[in-house]
Design a protein around this motif. Structure first.
Motif, short mmCIF file in Angstrom:
data_model
loop_
_atom_site.label_atom_id
_atom_site.label_comp_id
_atom_site.label_asym_id
_atom_site.label_seq_id
_atom_site.Cartn_x
_atom_site.Cartn_y
_atom_site.Cartn_z
N ILE A 198 1.05 -1.31 0.02
CA ILE A 198 0.13 -0.10 0.11
C ILE A 198 0.74 1.35 0.07
O ILE A 198 1.80 1.39 0.85
CB ILE A 198 -1.18 0.06 1.14
N LEU A 199 0.70 2.19 -1.01
CA LEU A 199 1.38 3.45 -0.84
C LEU A 199 0.56 4.35 -0.09
O LEU A 199 1.11 4.90 0.85
CB LEU A 199 1.38 3.76 -2.48
N PHE A 200 -0.69 4.56 -0.01
CA PHE A 200 -1.35 5.41 0.90
C PHE A 200 -2.94 5.22 0.62
O PHE A 200 -3.28 4.72 -0.50
CB PHE A 200 -0.89 6.82 0.91
N THR A 201 -3.56 5.56 1.61
CA THR A 201 -5.00 5.62 1.34
C THR A 201 -5.50 6.94 2.01
O THR A 201 -4.83 7.78 2.63
CB THR A 201 -5.70 4.63 2.30
N GLU A 257 -5.05 11.54 -8.92
CA GLU A 257 -4.02 12.02 -9.69
C GLU A 257 -3.57 13.10 -8.90
O GLU A 257 -2.29 13.36 -8.50
CB GLU A 257 -3.99 12.44 -11.10
N GLU A 258 -4.39 14.07 -8.35
CA GLU A 258 -3.93 15.24 -7.55
C GLU A 258 -3.51 14.73 -6.13
O GLU A 258 -2.38 15.16 -5.77
CB GLU A 258 -5.05 15.98 -7.46
N MET A 259 -4.23 13.71 -5.54
CA MET A 259 -3.42 13.19 -4.28
C MET A 259 -2.16 12.73 -4.55
O MET A 259 -1.39 12.46 -3.65
CB MET A 259 -4.64 12.26 -3.51
N LEU A 260 -2.00 11.85 -5.77
CA LEU A 260 -0.79 11.08 -5.88
C LEU A 260 0.40 12.19 -5.98
O LEU A 260 1.48 11.79 -5.42
CB LEU A 260 -0.83 10.15 -7.11
#
Length: 92
Positions: free
Chosen positions: A22-25, A80-83
């Motif tokens: 998991i990269l992030f949630t 995409e903005e969150m990434l």
């Protein structure tokens, strides 16, 4: 989806299990969903040093819940903005 620590097991369309990190949630009040960004453990980097990152939505609080597909272009824009924000903070 089963998860523990920072990993989840994802079952692909052919029924194969794949361990992913998991990269992030994050949660979105706008869409009323939670999202997870992840990548396969041991994924190979491409020639630019990038790995393919997957995104799905999920219902929080379910220990073995299903990963759900991203349904709209608006959700993809948010992801995409969150990434981008996450990657920028990691580089600092």
């Amino acid at each position: 989806m089963e998860h523990g620590d920072n990993h989840i097991t994802v079952i692909d369309e052919e029924g194969n299990e794949q361990l992913c990190e998991i990269l992030f949630t994050f949660e979105s009040e706008e869409f009323g969903k939670s999202y997870v960004l992840y990548y396969p453990v041991g994924a190979e980097e491409d020639e630019d040093g990038h790995i393919e990152i997957h995104a799905s939505s999920f219902i929080p609080g379910e220990e073995e819940g299903d990963l759900l597909p991203i349904e709209t272009d608006e959700e993809w824009v948010l992801i995409e903005e969150m990434l981008d924000t996450y990657m920028d903070s990691e580089e600092e």
